[in-house]
Design a protein around this motif. Sequence first.
Motif, mmCIF file in Angstrom:
data_model
loop_
_atom_site.group_PDB
_atom_site.id
_atom_site.type_symbol
_atom_site.label_atom_id
_atom_site.label_comp_id
_atom_site.label_asym_id
_atom_site.label_seq_id
_atom_site.Cartn_x
_atom_site.Cartn_y
_atom_site.Cartn_z
ATOM 1 N N VAL A 88 0.673 -1.129 0.191
ATOM 2 C CA VAL A 88 -0.340 0.006 0.282
ATOM 3 C C VAL A 88 1.274 1.042 -0.278
ATOM 4 C CG1 VAL A 88 -1.190 1.577 1.069
ATOM 5 C CG2 VAL A 88 -2.267 -0.975 1.295
ATOM 6 N N LEU A 89 2.488 1.021 1.023
ATOM 7 C CA LEU A 89 3.128 2.736 0.374
ATOM 8 C C LEU A 89 3.295 2.628 -0.495
ATOM 9 C CD1 LEU A 89 4.361 4.932 2.609
ATOM 10 C CD2 LEU A 89 5.718 3.356 2.945
ATOM 11 N N ASP A 90 3.948 1.812 -1.125
ATOM 12 C CA ASP A 90 4.690 1.297 -2.477
ATOM 13 C C ASP A 90 3.929 2.170 -3.311
ATOM 14 O OD1 ASP A 90 6.490 1.575 -4.450
ATOM 15 O OD2 ASP A 90 5.148 -0.084 -5.436
ATOM 16 N N GLU A 91 2.362 1.689 -3.205
ATOM 17 C CA GLU A 91 1.362 1.879 -4.689
ATOM 18 C C GLU A 91 0.753 3.952 -4.378
ATOM 19 O OE1 GLU A 91 -2.340 -0.403 -4.377
ATOM 20 O OE2 GLU A 91 -0.499 -1.534 -4.774
ATOM 21 N N THR A 92 0.759 3.887 -2.963
ATOM 22 C CA THR A 92 0.190 5.381 -2.354
ATOM 23 C C THR A 92 1.557 6.561 -3.505
ATOM 24 O OG1 THR A 92 -1.360 4.614 -0.242
ATOM 25 C CG2 THR A 92 -0.088 6.703 -0.876
ATOM 26 N N GLY A 93 2.636 5.827 -2.516
ATOM 27 C CA GLY A 93 4.479 6.608 -3.230
ATOM 28 C C GLY A 93 4.175 6.705 -4.133
#
Length: 70
Positions: free
Chosen positions: A18-23
């Motif tokens: 999720v962090l990767d996709e959001t970033g």
Amino acid sequence: MNNVKRPSYQSIQAAAKVLDETGRHHHWWPSSTPDYERLDEIGKDEFEAIVEQILIAAQQADREYLKRRK
């Protein structure tokens, strides 16, 4: 750690994705940076360690909040 349970590896992986996709969506890091799934072993371990610390901090914040409400 104030009796905070370490998050499961599955929780860490889910949060890392999720962090990767959001970033990526918000352009927080260069587009040339490999996505989470394609990081080398060291990069993945480091990214997961950061995510684990975030999850632990969130858990600690929740506990502190609940203590103050009593």
